[in-house]
Design a protein around this motif. Structure first.
Motif, PDB file in Angstrom:
ATOM      1  N   ASP A  44       0.832  -1.204   0.000  1.00 51.35           N
ATOM      2  CA  ASP A  44       0.000   0.000   0.000  1.00 51.35           C
ATOM      3  C   ASP A  44       0.868   1.256   0.000  1.00 51.35           C
ATOM      4  N   GLU A  45       0.220   2.423   0.004  1.00 52.34           N
ATOM      5  CA  GLU A  45       0.951   3.689  -0.104  1.00 52.34           C
ATOM      6  C   GLU A  45       1.713   4.036   1.162  1.00 52.34           C
ATOM      7  N   ALA A  46       1.432   3.346   2.267  1.00 52.42           N
ATOM      8  CA  ALA A  46       2.151   3.570   3.521  1.00 52.42           C
ATOM      9  C   ALA A  46       3.326   2.601   3.676  1.00 52.42           C
ATOM     10  N   ASP A  47       3.721   1.936   2.597  1.00 52.28           N
ATOM     11  CA  ASP A  47       4.835   0.979   2.599  1.00 52.28           C
ATOM     12  C   ASP A  47       4.551  -0.192   3.540  1.00 52.28           C
ATOM     13  N   ARG A  48       3.320  -0.671   3.501  1.00 55.68           N
ATOM     14  CA  ARG A  48       2.939  -1.846   4.274  1.00 55.68           C
ATOM     15  C   ARG A  48       2.605  -2.986   3.327  1.00 55.68           C
ATOM     16  N   VAL A  49       2.840  -4.203   3.805  1.00 54.19           N
ATOM     17  CA  VAL A  49       2.494  -5.394   3.030  1.00 54.19           C
ATOM     18  C   VAL A  49       1.388  -6.142   3.763  1.00 54.19           C
ATOM     19  N   LEU A  50       0.575  -6.843   2.986  1.00 57.63           N
ATOM     20  CA  LEU A  50      -0.584  -7.540   3.532  1.00 57.63           C
ATOM     21  C   LEU A  50      -0.203  -8.991   3.829  1.00 57.63           C
ATOM     22  N   LEU A  51      -0.382  -9.394   5.089  1.00 56.34           N
ATOM     23  CA  LEU A  51      -0.065 -10.755   5.520  1.00 56.34           C
ATOM     24  C   LEU A  51      -1.312 -11.433   6.081  1.00 56.34           C
ATOM     25  N   VAL A  52      -1.360 -12.744   5.918  1.00 55.54           N
ATOM     26  CA  VAL A  52      -2.416 -13.546   6.526  1.00 55.54           C
ATOM     27  C   VAL A  52      -1.757 -14.575   7.438  1.00 55.54           C
ATOM     28  N   ARG A  53      -2.499 -15.006   8.479  1.00 58.15           N
ATOM     29  CA  ARG A  53      -1.969 -15.965   9.448  1.00 58.15           C
ATOM     30  C   ARG A  53      -2.733 -17.271   9.309  1.00 58.15           C
ATOM     31  N   GLN A  54      -1.978 -18.346   9.032  1.00 58.91           N
ATOM     32  CA  GLN A  54      -2.633 -19.607   8.700  1.00 58.91           C
ATOM     33  C   GLN A  54      -1.938 -20.781   9.381  1.00 58.91           C
ATOM     34  N   TYR A  55      -2.734 -21.745   9.821  1.00 63.21           N
ATOM     35  CA  TYR A  55      -2.208 -22.983  10.394  1.00 63.21           C
ATOM     36  C   TYR A  55      -1.685 -23.881   9.277  1.00 63.21           C
ATOM     37  N   ARG A  56      -0.477 -24.453   9.491  1.00 64.46           N
ATOM     38  CA  ARG A  56       0.112 -25.381   8.524  1.00 64.46           C
ATOM     39  C   ARG A  56       0.392 -26.705   9.230  1.00 64.46           C
ATOM     40  N   HIS A  57      -0.414 -27.696   8.918  1.00 60.16           N
ATOM     41  CA  HIS A  57      -0.372 -28.953   9.658  1.00 60.16           C
ATOM     42  C   HIS A  57       0.956 -29.700   9.545  1.00 60.16           C
ATOM     43  N   PRO A  58       1.594 -29.812   8.358  1.00 58.15           N
ATOM     44  CA  PRO A  58       2.830 -30.605   8.282  1.00 58.15           C
ATOM     45  C   PRO A  58       3.923 -30.129   9.236  1.00 58.15           C
ATOM     46  N   VAL A  59       4.023 -28.821   9.469  1.00 59.00           N
ATOM     47  CA  VAL A  59       5.066 -28.315  10.370  1.00 59.00           C
ATOM     48  C   VAL A  59       4.528 -28.030  11.761  1.00 59.00           C
ATOM     49  N   GLY A  60       3.200 -28.021  11.923  1.00 60.36           N
ATOM     50  CA  GLY A  60       2.619 -27.764  13.235  1.00 60.36           C
ATOM     51  C   GLY A  60       2.848 -26.356  13.734  1.00 60.36           C
ATOM     52  N   TRP A  61       2.755 -25.388  12.858  1.00 60.14           N
ATOM     53  CA  TRP A  61       2.937 -23.973  13.215  1.00 60.14           C
ATOM     54  C   TRP A  61       1.826 -23.158  12.570  1.00 60.14           C
ATOM     55  N   ARG A  62       1.535 -22.004  13.179  1.00 64.60           N
ATOM     56  CA  ARG A  62       0.778 -20.952  12.502  1.00 64.60           C
ATOM     57  C   ARG A  62       1.804 -19.977  11.917  1.00 64.60           C
ATOM     58  N   LEU A  63       1.657 -19.714  10.635  1.00 65.17           N
ATOM     59  CA  LEU A  63       2.633 -18.894   9.929  1.00 65.17           C
ATOM     60  C   LEU A  63       1.980 -17.629   9.390  1.00 65.17           C
ATOM     61  N   TRP A  64       2.752 -16.537   9.412  1.00 58.51           N
ATOM     62  CA  TRP A  64       2.358 -15.327   8.704  1.00 58.51           C
ATOM     63  C   TRP A  64       2.829 -15.469   7.268  1.00 58.51           C
ATOM     64  N   GLU A  65       1.895 -15.327   6.346  1.00 59.20           N
ATOM     65  CA  GLU A  65       2.169 -15.622   4.950  1.00 59.20           C
ATOM     66  C   GLU A  65       1.604 -14.546   4.033  1.00 59.20           C
ATOM     67  N   LEU A  66       2.066 -14.562   2.792  1.00 59.48           N
ATOM     68  CA  LEU A  66       1.431 -13.779   1.742  1.00 59.48           C
ATOM     69  C   LEU A  66       0.137 -14.464   1.332  1.00 59.48           C
ATOM     70  N   PRO A  67      -0.852 -13.719   0.852  1.00 55.46           N
ATOM     71  CA  PRO A  67      -1.991 -14.369   0.207  1.00 55.46           C
ATOM     72  C   PRO A  67      -1.476 -15.248  -0.941  1.00 55.46           C
ATOM     73  N   ALA A  68      -1.906 -16.495  -0.971  1.00 59.66           N
ATOM     74  CA  ALA A  68      -1.337 -17.438  -1.937  1.00 59.66           C
ATOM     75  C   ALA A  68      -2.281 -18.603  -2.130  1.00 59.66           C
ATOM     76  N   GLY A  69      -2.044 -19.354  -3.197  1.00 59.33           N
ATOM     77  CA  GLY A  69      -2.867 -20.525  -3.439  1.00 59.33           C
ATOM     78  C   GLY A  69      -2.367 -21.357  -4.596  1.00 59.33           C
ATOM     79  N   LEU A  70      -2.926 -22.543  -4.705  1.00 60.72           N
ATOM     80  CA  LEU A  70      -2.540 -23.491  -5.737  1.00 60.72           C
ATOM     81  C   LEU A  70      -3.070 -23.077  -7.106  1.00 60.72           C
ATOM     82  N   LEU A  71      -2.384 -23.540  -8.137  1.00 67.62           N
ATOM     83  CA  LEU A  71      -2.937 -23.505  -9.486  1.00 67.62           C
ATOM     84  C   LEU A  71      -3.812 -24.740  -9.607  1.00 67.62           C
ATOM     85  N   ASP A  72      -5.097 -24.555  -9.408  1.00 68.22           N
ATOM     86  CA  ASP A  72      -6.011 -25.678  -9.236  1.00 68.22           C
ATOM     87  C   ASP A  72      -6.260 -26.493 -10.493  1.00 68.22           C
TER      88      ASP A  72
END
Length: 208
Positions: A56-84
């Motif tokens: 954004d114009e304030a030099d901020r990036v957008l992050l989402v927080r998601q549970y990831r079962h294989p590593v057993g952590w909640r991670l802050w991530e970029l919006p992302a997804g599979l090529l379905d």
């Protein structure tokens, strides 16, 4: 010698699918090595994915927080997804993920960085886009489920996110690669040199 990754496929004498899941499969290839010997290589076959660094114009990036079962952590991530779907347009997939995960849309899109996440064990290829001119999306908010049901989204200061990456506090590979690439592009005045959003992607060719 030129420093540039190039495609190269060594002879595969046999290939067997050992497992097929909802998203990935596992194959064992019998490969002829450069010294003439033969060896088996197991790897994960992955459909590929896209990620979005929304700035954004304030030099901020957008992050989402998601549970990831294989590593057993909640991670802050970029919006992302599979090529379905095979041959899916990666830019359209990135726009979809930004909308579904954060209810945002953007006016300006560029290719920020391409990467293989684990080239020693998977063929997964990811393209990370830079999205600017970000604003609230039109229409209703997407109904999320499973790991995304309680997903939080925050705008975070880019310099602080960069510091947290270098301090070992953030671990998602898209976040690390995307934010560090953006920070490099900003510090070297290279934002205008980023590839257009429809730039060829040799690792995952889009076949309309």
């Amino acid at each position: 010698m030129e420093i540039r990754d190039v495609p190269e496929k060594w002879p595969v004498l046999a290939s067997e699918e050992k497992f097929r899941g909802h998203v990935i499969s596992i194959r064992t290839d019998t490969v002829k090595m450069v010294d003439g010997k033969v060896a088996e290589r197991d790897y994960v076959v992955h459909p590929g994915a896209v990620g979005v660094v929304a700035l954004d114009e304030a030099d901020r990036v957008l992050l989402v927080r998601q549970y990831r079962h294989p590593v057993g952590w909640r991670l802050w991530e970029l919006p992302a997804g599979l090529l379905d779907h095979p041959g899916e347009n990666p830019l359209e997939a990135a726009k979809r993920e930004l909308y579904e995960e954060t209810h945002q849309q953007a006016d300006d899109w560029r290719v920020l960085v391409d990467l293989f996440t684990t080239p020693g064990g998977s063929d997964e290829a990811i393209r990370v886009y830079l999205a600017r001119g970000v604003r609230e999306a039109d229409g209703e908010q997407y109904a999320r489920e499973h790991e995304e049901a309680d997903m939080a989204a925050v705008w975070a200061d880019r310099a602080e996110v960069t510091r947290l990456i270098l301090a070992g506090e953030l671990h998602n590979p898209l976040t690390v690669a995307g934010v560090l690439a953006l920070t490099t592009a900003i510090s070297t005045n290279a934002l205008d040199d980023l590839r257009p959003a429809d730039a060829p992607w040799r690792q995952r060719p889009f076949l309309p």
